[in-house]
Design an enzyme around this catalytic site. Structure first.
Site, PDB file in Angstrom:
ATOM      1  N   GLU A 178       0.731  -1.099   0.047  1.00  0.00           N
ATOM      2  CA  GLU A 178       0.045   0.025  -0.045  1.00  0.00           C
ATOM      3  C   GLU A 178       1.049   1.091  -0.038  1.00  0.00           C
ATOM      4  O   GLU A 178       1.604   1.412   0.624  1.00  0.00           O
ATOM      5  CB  GLU A 178      -0.834   0.166   1.336  1.00  0.00           C
ATOM      6  CG  GLU A 178      -1.938   1.213   1.471  1.00  0.00           C
ATOM      7  CD  GLU A 178      -2.698   1.069   2.459  1.00  0.00           C
ATOM      8  OE1 GLU A 178      -3.120   2.153   2.939  1.00  0.00           O
ATOM      9  OE2 GLU A 178      -2.997   0.001   2.874  1.00  0.00           O
ATOM     10  N   LYS A 298      -2.937   0.664  14.156  1.00  0.00           N
ATOM     11  CA  LYS A 298      -4.017   1.539  13.497  1.00  0.00           C
ATOM     12  C   LYS A 298      -5.203   0.961  13.910  1.00  0.00           C
ATOM     13  O   LYS A 298      -5.743  -0.148  13.621  1.00  0.00           O
ATOM     14  CB  LYS A 298      -3.827   1.483  12.044  1.00  0.00           C
ATOM     15  CG  LYS A 298      -4.844   2.618  11.441  1.00  0.00           C
ATOM     16  CD  LYS A 298      -4.774   2.641   9.664  1.00  0.00           C
ATOM     17  CE  LYS A 298      -5.686   3.353   9.096  1.00  0.00           C
ATOM     18  NZ  LYS A 298      -5.339   3.482   7.623  1.00  0.00           N
ATOM     19  N   GLU A 302     -10.272   4.894   9.406  1.00  0.00           N
ATOM     20  CA  GLU A 302     -10.432   4.445   7.687  1.00  0.00           C
ATOM     21  C   GLU A 302     -10.998   3.056   7.829  1.00  0.00           C
ATOM     22  O   GLU A 302     -10.479   2.107   7.063  1.00  0.00           O
ATOM     23  CB  GLU A 302      -9.055   4.441   7.076  1.00  0.00           C
ATOM     24  CG  GLU A 302      -8.619   5.938   6.933  1.00  0.00           C
ATOM     25  CD  GLU A 302      -7.506   6.042   5.950  1.00  0.00           C
ATOM     26  OE1 GLU A 302      -7.309   7.244   5.450  1.00  0.00           O
ATOM     27  OE2 GLU A 302      -6.749   5.324   6.144  1.00  0.00           O
ATOM     28  N   LYS A 371       1.366  11.399  12.790  1.00  0.00           N
ATOM     29  CA  LYS A 371       2.002  11.987  11.643  1.00  0.00           C
ATOM     30  C   LYS A 371       2.593  13.326  11.722  1.00  0.00           C
ATOM     31  O   LYS A 371       2.333  14.179  12.431  1.00  0.00           O
ATOM     32  CB  LYS A 371       1.015  11.861  10.524  1.00  0.00           C
ATOM     33  CG  LYS A 371       0.760  10.478  10.114  1.00  0.00           C
ATOM     34  CD  LYS A 371      -0.317  10.441   8.758  1.00  0.00           C
ATOM     35  CE  LYS A 371      -0.727   9.159   8.218  1.00  0.00           C
ATOM     36  NZ  LYS A 371      -1.278   9.268   7.085  1.00  0.00           N
ATOM     37  N   ASP A 376      -2.468  14.736   6.347  1.00  0.00           N
ATOM     38  CA  ASP A 376      -2.013  13.396   5.724  1.00  0.00           C
ATOM     39  C   ASP A 376      -0.807  13.503   4.812  1.00  0.00           C
ATOM     40  O   ASP A 376      -1.078  13.233   3.539  1.00  0.00           O
ATOM     41  CB  ASP A 376      -3.041  12.554   4.905  1.00  0.00           C
ATOM     42  CG  ASP A 376      -2.785  11.171   4.524  1.00  0.00           C
ATOM     43  OD1 ASP A 376      -2.025  10.594   5.093  1.00  0.00           O
ATOM     44  OD2 ASP A 376      -3.799  10.710   3.752  1.00  0.00           O
ATOM     45  N   GLU A 398       5.817  10.226  12.916  1.00  0.00           N
ATOM     46  CA  GLU A 398       5.858   9.235  11.881  1.00  0.00           C
ATOM     47  C   GLU A 398       6.006  10.310  10.621  1.00  0.00           C
ATOM     48  O   GLU A 398       5.341  11.187  10.586  1.00  0.00           O
ATOM     49  CB  GLU A 398       4.306   8.883  11.830  1.00  0.00           C
ATOM     50  CG  GLU A 398       4.158   8.130  10.633  1.00  0.00           C
ATOM     51  CD  GLU A 398       2.805   7.267  10.607  1.00  0.00           C
ATOM     52  OE1 GLU A 398       2.545   6.726  11.596  1.00  0.00           O
ATOM     53  OE2 GLU A 398       2.153   7.324   9.517  1.00  0.00           O
ATOM     54  N   GLU A 404       3.645   9.063  -1.610  1.00  0.00           N
ATOM     55  CA  GLU A 404       2.191   8.841  -1.724  1.00  0.00           C
ATOM     56  C   GLU A 404       1.713  10.175  -2.639  1.00  0.00           C
ATOM     57  O   GLU A 404       1.054  10.380  -3.517  1.00  0.00           O
ATOM     58  CB  GLU A 404       1.487   8.752  -0.706  1.00  0.00           C
ATOM     59  CG  GLU A 404      -0.165   8.573  -1.023  1.00  0.00           C
ATOM     60  CD  GLU A 404      -0.946   8.434   0.192  1.00  0.00           C
ATOM     61  OE1 GLU A 404      -2.121   8.575   0.153  1.00  0.00           O
ATOM     62  OE2 GLU A 404      -0.142   8.072   1.165  1.00  0.00           O
ATOM     63  N   HIS A 523      -4.034  18.940  -0.112  1.00  0.00           N
ATOM     64  CA  HIS A 523      -4.824  17.679  -0.409  1.00  0.00           C
ATOM     65  C   HIS A 523      -5.598  18.109  -1.792  1.00  0.00           C
ATOM     66  O   HIS A 523      -6.817  17.562  -1.821  1.00  0.00           O
ATOM     67  CB  HIS A 523      -5.809  17.383   0.763  1.00  0.00           C
ATOM     68  CG  HIS A 523      -5.831  16.044   0.888  1.00  0.00           C
ATOM     69  ND1 HIS A 523      -6.619  15.232  -0.017  1.00  0.00           N
ATOM     70  CD2 HIS A 523      -5.481  15.271   2.166  1.00  0.00           C
ATOM     71  CE1 HIS A 523      -6.424  13.794   0.497  1.00  0.00           C
ATOM     72  NE2 HIS A 523      -6.344  13.921   1.823  1.00  0.00           N
ATOM     73  N   TRP A 545     -13.475  14.058   1.994  1.00  0.00           N
ATOM     74  CA  TRP A 545     -12.869  13.162   1.054  1.00  0.00           C
ATOM     75  C   TRP A 545     -12.501  13.879  -0.431  1.00  0.00           C
ATOM     76  O   TRP A 545     -11.856  13.595  -1.238  1.00  0.00           O
ATOM     77  CB  TRP A 545     -13.847  11.889   0.606  1.00  0.00           C
ATOM     78  CG  TRP A 545     -13.844  11.078   1.669  1.00  0.00           C
ATOM     79  CD1 TRP A 545     -13.010  10.996   2.847  1.00  0.00           C
ATOM     80  CD2 TRP A 545     -14.682   9.903   1.870  1.00  0.00           C
ATOM     81  NE1 TRP A 545     -13.350   9.955   3.617  1.00  0.00           N
ATOM     82  CE2 TRP A 545     -14.456   9.153   2.857  1.00  0.00           C
ATOM     83  CE3 TRP A 545     -15.702   9.455   0.724  1.00  0.00           C
ATOM     84  CZ2 TRP A 545     -15.186   7.988   3.350  1.00  0.00           C
ATOM     85  CZ3 TRP A 545     -16.517   8.298   1.299  1.00  0.00           C
ATOM     86  CH2 TRP A 545     -16.228   7.697   2.591  1.00  0.00           C
TER      87      TRP A 545
END
Length: 706
Positions: A178, A298, A302, A371, A376, A398, A404, A523, A545
């Site tokens: 992933e 986790k 999600e 994070k 994100d 993190e 990504e 984002h 989203w």
């Protein structure tokens, strides 16, 4: 085929040794400077270590092999065989040669994993208080010699800043990865424990060479199957490979495992049967892996199961696992990446709102893994407010090593610059000790390591793995120092090469931010795969989203108001830190649209209005990639042809995609505000609709849908 023939012909014609990047920064080729090599040889006729342990034996073996390659000699294992000078490795109180040195020299307490390097009467000494220190000292000495540094006055102490320096693999048991952009997982679970790939060993030595001492080999979107007996045997085989390199193995724990694997009717962390199941499972693990590190979890994020389903807090869930691990010395790394299922809030706020009330309620062996930013892994984020909000809870920072949101598998983006920016952010500017690296107890990095021959897919992705290790050991090291060191170890010490590769990596991170998300845009990537731009997307199932949710662009204004007049997220920071962002006229421009909704016509400190500045920054990003290409192309004669062409092709893709980002985003925002583009920016050659219609169903790294 044509490229392959080109490599063969060029290598044969010019005598250039072909390289594929597999050796990373551990090449240990013969030092070409004969005078320097002669100086080194005088102090390295042998390598001698009196300590007997797996890790000490690894340190000695790595030194002999590395020095043999660098110096072109065969090294003996004790003095007297050839010459009188050599390298001594010794633990304080256990080596006569080291004790002789310590009588006349003050070497401070080195602690766990620390070491001291010294030149003494022609010998080179590696001194430690444990065997892991010997290993790290050995790799450091080899890297100093590989970079051609003088050892004549060597007298240096190194200690790790953190006990926990851990890679996180988002690798699934079926070998998909992933958010991975370097091929499939290197862990072949099907063939373990009987087949041990040499790559596992080479992976361990690469990590040890930069100070990484732990690895989580399974995805945070976890699979209970890893706790089945046969899979624990497989995990134990990996742990056996890692142990001689001082690396602990960790596993991700799916919170619902007692139900899915154990047949229980609940996973309630306060249920006695659930507690007993985890206690028994932990004992099974430690029976196979005595130095097992612990769990990464986790939960309630999600779609992942967690304690909230039973009305329990994150602390209650984490503490249940921590209690099972505590007798064995294990830890729980509990991720703080959570956001509510309810609509209408600001995702920026949600981790803080969830975890701040739990400060001081976690067991001592629980580390909250946060994070670097509140959303994100965006190209640039303000640091998470949680770092300054949990003083009674051990924290893990993190970071994302995989890219990504940063060009994925093709873009060169030197992440050491991002890491430096995060680690040095001062959240308590009014007092000492408030930098992020001072507020955390360890660092975790989401890896981008795969079956690609060069490990990371993009050749320059190796620099991010290297940088993560260096900064997890010494978080105040500058990005530029790391870039220079990596370049010298990877491409050789020729000044022109080192200077230009260093400069390429230095400008690469600001370039990426410029051509993707300037001025605090965030984002705005395409949804799902996050490959390419998608600021126009506004039709998904919930507001947060949608990329549109994060900029709210209208004809007049753009940005997300997180001040007291908006979501109030800015108030989560310490007042002295928040103050610098409160006023849009004084807010650092790179974070303006993170915290403020402002007119396109707003005049900035440099005299440009906001729209013009956004356009110029998009263009600057593309221009910076042009600069990177020119610098790399100028090194064609100095880089082996295989790696040169490999990197050049990825830079070509990056240049094309940087222009794609610029043109697609500016086309969209222009369609909203109807303001003319700055004259310095070319008019997009395509229509906005053509960008909207692009579709990439097989982009790499997508989360599996089981």
């Amino acid at each position: 085929m044509r490229n392959l023939l080109f490599f063969i012909i060029l290598s044969a014609s010019f005598g250039v040794k072909a390289e594929d990047g597999y050796r990373l920064w551990l090449r240990h080729d013969l030092i070409e400077d004969t005078d320097l090599r002669t100086k080194y040889v005088k102090s390295a006729a042998f390598v001698h270590c009196e300590e007997v342990s797996l890790v000490a034996e690894t340190a000695t073996r790595e030194l002999r092999k590395g020095l043999g390659g660098l110096l072109g000699i065969t090294l003996f294992d004790e003095p007297g065989k050839q010459g009188d000078q050599g390298v001594y490795l010794g633990i304080r109180g256990k080596s006569s040669r080291i004790e002789d040195f310590l009588k006349d020299n003050n070497v401070p307490d080195l602690g766990s994993e620390g070491y001291h390097l010294a030149a003494d009467e022609g010998d080179l000494l590696i001194i430690a208080d444990d065997d892991k220190g010997l290993l790290y000292g050995a790799f450091d000495l080899l890297q100093m010699m590989s970079r051609g540094e003088s050892l004549a006055t060597l007298n240096r102490t190194e200690r790790p800043a953190y006990e926990h320096r851990i890679l996180n693999h988002w690798d699934n048991l079926d070998r998909t990865v992933e958010r991975g952009y370097a091929g499939f997982s290197i862990w072949n679970w099907h063939q373990l424990p009987d087949f041990i790939d040499q790559r596992y060993v080479d992976y361990a030595r690469a990590n040890a060479s930069v100070g990484i001492n732990g690895t989580v080999v399974t995805n945070v979107n976890a699979n209970s199957l890893v706790f089945r007996d046969d899979y624990l045997d497989k995990a134990a085989a990996l742990a056996d490979v890692f142990r001689p390199y001082g690396i602990k193995l960790y596993l991700t724990a799916r919170f619902s495992s007692p139900m899915e694997l154990g047949g229980l009717e609940t996973a309630d962390p306060l249920d006695p049967e659930v507690m007993a199941w985890w206690k028994d499972k932990v004992e099974e693990i430690y029976a196979r892996i005595p130095d097992f590190g612990g769990f990464l979890v986790k939960a309630n994020s999600e779609g992942q199961p967690g304690p909230r389903e039973y009305g329990r807090s994150h602390a209650e869930g984490a503490n249940m696992l921590a209690d099972a691990l505590e007798p064995h010395g294990g830890i729980v790394m509990w991720r703080a990446f959570v956001y509510t299922d309810k609509e209408g809030g600001d995702r920026f706020r949600e981790a803080y709102d969830e975890f701040r009330p739990l400060d001081g309620k976690f067991r001592k062996n629980v580390m909250l893994q946060i994070k670097n930013g509140p959303i994100d892994f965006q190209p640039r984020e303000p640091v998470s407010p949680l770092f300054a909000a949990m003083p009674r809870t051990p924290l893990l920072l993190e970071l994302q090593i995989t890219k990504e949101y940063l060009g994925q598998g093709t873009h060169t983006v030197g992440l050491a610059s991002m890491y430096e920016e995060i680690l040095t952010t001062d959240m308590h500017p009014e007092q000492a000790g408030g930098k992020v690296h001072e507020l955390v107890s360890g660092i975790a990095g989401v890896s981008n390591i795969g079956t690609a021959r060069n490990w990371t897919g993009n050749l320059f992705g190796q620099a991010d793995w290297y940088a993560f290790g260096r900064l997890s050991w010494s978080p105040e090291t500058s990005a530029r120092t790391i870039f220079r060191d990596w370049s010298a170890l990877t491409f050789g010490t020729k000044p022109t090469v080192v200077d230009r590769v260093t400069q390429m990596l230095t400008i690469s991170y600001p370039a990426c931010v410029n051509y993707m998300t300037p001025m605090g845009l965030h984002h705005i990537m395409a949804t799902g795969h996050h490959y390419g731009p998608g600021p126009w997307v506004n039709d998904l199932g919930r507001d947060d989203w949608n990329p549109y949710y994060y900029h709210w662009a209208t004809k007049d204004s753009v940005g997300f108001d997180r001040t007291a007049t908006g979501s109030g997220a800015l108030s989560q920071y310490p007042p002295a830190f928040a103050k610098q962002y409160e006023d849009p006229d004084n807010c650092p421009p790179e974070f303006l649209l993170w915290f403020h909704r402002v007119p396109w016509s707003m005049t900035l400190a440099n005299g440009n209005d906001l729209w013009r500045e956004i356009g110029l920054r998009y263009q600057r990003g593309v221009d910076q990639v042009d600069e990177m290409q020119k610098m790399w192309n100028s090194l064609k004669a100095d880089i082996d042809p295989e790696r040169f062409v490999y990197a050049a092709q990825h830079l070509n893709i990056q240049r094309k995609e940087a222009a794609w980002w610029r043109d697609a985003c500016l086309s969209y925002f222009h369609s909203v505000n109807a303001r003319p583009l700055p004259h310095e920016v070319p008019v997009p050659a395509r229509s906005l609709q053509s960008y909207v219609d692009e579709f990439y169903p097989y982009s790499p790294g997508i989360r599996p849908r089981w």
